[in-house]
Design a protein around this motif. Structure first.
Motif, mmCIF file in Angstrom:
data_model
loop_
_atom_site.group_PDB
_atom_site.id
_atom_site.type_symbol
_atom_site.label_atom_id
_atom_site.label_comp_id
_atom_site.label_asym_id
_atom_site.label_seq_id
_atom_site.Cartn_x
_atom_site.Cartn_y
_atom_site.Cartn_z
ATOM 1 N N TRP A 8 48.591 13.487 23.960
ATOM 2 C CA TRP A 8 47.464 13.744 23.820
ATOM 3 C C TRP A 8 46.877 14.938 24.319
ATOM 4 O O TRP A 8 47.677 15.451 24.953
ATOM 5 C CB TRP A 8 46.615 12.229 24.576
ATOM 6 C CG TRP A 8 46.960 11.984 25.714
ATOM 7 C CD1 TRP A 8 47.831 11.041 26.032
ATOM 8 C CD2 TRP A 8 46.701 12.509 27.166
ATOM 9 N NE1 TRP A 8 48.268 10.766 27.426
ATOM 10 C CE2 TRP A 8 47.482 11.683 28.049
ATOM 11 C CE3 TRP A 8 46.425 13.509 27.538
ATOM 12 C CZ2 TRP A 8 47.546 11.913 29.446
ATOM 13 C CZ3 TRP A 8 46.386 14.039 28.738
ATOM 14 C CH2 TRP A 8 47.006 13.102 29.761
ATOM 15 N N TRP B 142 39.369 0.378 20.159
ATOM 16 C CA TRP B 142 40.260 0.116 20.959
ATOM 17 C C TRP B 142 40.829 -1.554 21.143
ATOM 18 O O TRP B 142 41.764 -1.947 21.456
ATOM 19 C CB TRP B 142 40.172 0.498 22.514
ATOM 20 C CG TRP B 142 39.866 2.010 22.526
ATOM 21 C CD1 TRP B 142 40.246 2.840 21.525
ATOM 22 C CD2 TRP B 142 39.463 2.555 23.743
ATOM 23 N NE1 TRP B 142 40.080 4.209 22.142
ATOM 24 C CE2 TRP B 142 39.585 4.187 23.171
ATOM 25 C CE3 TRP B 142 38.852 2.380 24.927
ATOM 26 C CZ2 TRP B 142 39.275 5.100 23.982
ATOM 27 C CZ3 TRP B 142 38.468 3.483 25.514
ATOM 28 C CH2 TRP B 142 38.459 4.835 25.370
ATOM 29 N N LYS C 283 52.554 8.241 23.174
ATOM 30 C CA LYS C 283 52.280 9.234 22.258
ATOM 31 C C LYS C 283 51.338 10.226 22.929
ATOM 32 O O LYS C 283 50.609 10.229 24.181
ATOM 33 C CB LYS C 283 51.311 8.683 21.214
ATOM 34 C CG LYS C 283 51.882 7.640 20.132
ATOM 35 C CD LYS C 283 51.077 7.496 19.100
ATOM 36 C CE LYS C 283 51.860 6.650 18.226
ATOM 37 N NZ LYS C 283 51.007 6.368 16.910
ATOM 38 N N LEU D 41 44.858 5.354 27.445
ATOM 39 C CA LEU D 41 45.856 6.141 26.857
ATOM 40 C C LEU D 41 47.039 5.801 27.743
ATOM 41 O O LEU D 41 48.226 5.854 27.215
ATOM 42 C CB LEU D 41 45.455 7.592 27.119
ATOM 43 C CG LEU D 41 44.571 8.148 26.148
ATOM 44 C CD1 LEU D 41 43.957 9.627 26.534
ATOM 45 C CD2 LEU D 41 45.073 8.095 24.646
ATOM 46 N N PHE E 113 46.682 12.423 19.820
ATOM 47 C CA PHE E 113 45.324 11.991 20.251
ATOM 48 C C PHE E 113 44.590 13.171 20.624
ATOM 49 O O PHE E 113 44.872 13.722 21.928
ATOM 50 C CB PHE E 113 45.368 10.816 21.385
ATOM 51 C CG PHE E 113 44.127 10.035 21.551
ATOM 52 C CD1 PHE E 113 43.839 8.785 20.861
ATOM 53 C CD2 PHE E 113 43.169 10.645 22.306
ATOM 54 C CE1 PHE E 113 42.568 8.226 21.075
ATOM 55 C CE2 PHE E 113 41.856 10.101 22.629
ATOM 56 C CZ PHE E 113 41.772 8.855 21.999
ATOM 57 N N TYR F 7 42.462 0.229 14.285
ATOM 58 C CA TYR F 7 43.229 1.320 15.099
ATOM 59 C C TYR F 7 43.771 2.272 14.102
ATOM 60 O O TYR F 7 44.888 1.619 13.648
ATOM 61 C CB TYR F 7 44.036 0.676 16.194
ATOM 62 C CG TYR F 7 44.129 1.420 17.263
ATOM 63 C CD1 TYR F 7 43.187 1.423 18.460
ATOM 64 C CD2 TYR F 7 44.934 2.620 17.425
ATOM 65 C CE1 TYR F 7 43.402 2.145 19.669
ATOM 66 C CE2 TYR F 7 45.125 3.521 18.424
ATOM 67 C CZ TYR F 7 44.283 3.278 19.528
ATOM 68 O OH TYR F 7 44.306 4.132 20.619
ATOM 69 N N ARG G 295 49.574 0.871 21.615
ATOM 70 C CA ARG G 295 49.541 1.705 20.905
ATOM 71 C C ARG G 295 49.281 3.475 21.053
ATOM 72 O O ARG G 295 49.536 4.349 20.247
ATOM 73 C CB ARG G 295 48.369 1.297 19.712
ATOM 74 C CG ARG G 295 48.481 0.224 19.166
ATOM 75 C CD ARG G 295 47.038 -0.278 18.760
ATOM 76 N NE ARG G 295 46.240 -0.502 19.952
ATOM 77 C CZ ARG G 295 45.045 -1.309 19.609
ATOM 78 N NH1 ARG G 295 44.572 -1.670 18.743
ATOM 79 N NH2 ARG G 295 44.428 -1.289 20.749
ATOM 80 N N THR G 296 49.005 3.498 22.390
ATOM 81 C CA THR G 296 48.908 5.147 22.825
ATOM 82 C C THR G 296 49.960 5.568 23.861
ATOM 83 O O THR G 296 50.007 6.632 24.099
ATOM 84 C CB THR G 296 47.562 4.977 23.259
ATOM 85 O OG1 THR G 296 47.275 4.274 24.536
ATOM 86 C CG2 THR G 296 46.372 4.927 22.249
ATOM 87 N N LYS G 297 50.517 4.664 24.676
ATOM 88 C CA LYS G 297 51.072 5.211 25.883
ATOM 89 C C LYS G 297 52.253 5.920 25.898
ATOM 90 O O LYS G 297 52.512 6.772 26.555
ATOM 91 C CB LYS G 297 51.281 4.088 26.726
ATOM 92 C CG LYS G 297 52.327 2.814 26.519
ATOM 93 C CD LYS G 297 52.438 1.946 27.367
ATOM 94 C CE LYS G 297 53.767 1.142 27.100
ATOM 95 N NZ LYS G 297 54.033 0.007 28.109
#
Length: 112
Positions: A70, A22, A68, A59, A41, A35, A64-66
């Motif tokens: 999961w 992370w 996407k 997340l 995810f 990453y 990079r994650t918000k």
């Protein structure tokens, strides 16, 4: 292997220190622990200490994650925690367009 049997051939599943990953600033292979690039995810985090809260904050806030999707296997108390409720309220995850064009809310399945 199980996801591959379901048709998902590009799965990243390596034993790594998630906090080191992370903190990585790159997704390229020139980094010792970059990453990974991913579409969904999926994880079952440790339930001890503050791992769940750190995961949820990651997340919801990391660029990079918000945005996407999961799928998390979590204990039932998580959906009542402020870090979960605040994250849902402030993220784009509060509304998702499904394959049929409908807007749906994220859900939390509570076992019976």
């Amino acid at each position: 292997e199980h996801l591959n049997q379901l048709g998902y051939s590009n799965v990243y599943n390596k034993k790594e220190d998630c906090y080191l990953t992370w903190s990585s600033k790159t997704t390229s292979e020139d980094n010792a622990q970059p990453y990974p690039d991913y579409d969904v995810f999926i994880t079952n985090p440790p339930y001890s200490s503050d791992h769940i809260e750190k995961l949820m904050k990651h997340l919801f806030t990391d660029k990079r994650t918000k945005d996407k999707p999961w799928c998390l296997l979590m204990p039932t108390f998580v959906h009542k925690k402020d870090y979960y409720k605040d994250g849902i309220a402030s993220s784009k995850k509060k509304q998702v367009d499904d394959a049929k064009g409908r807007t749906v809310q994220p859900f939390y399945l509570v076992p019976k």
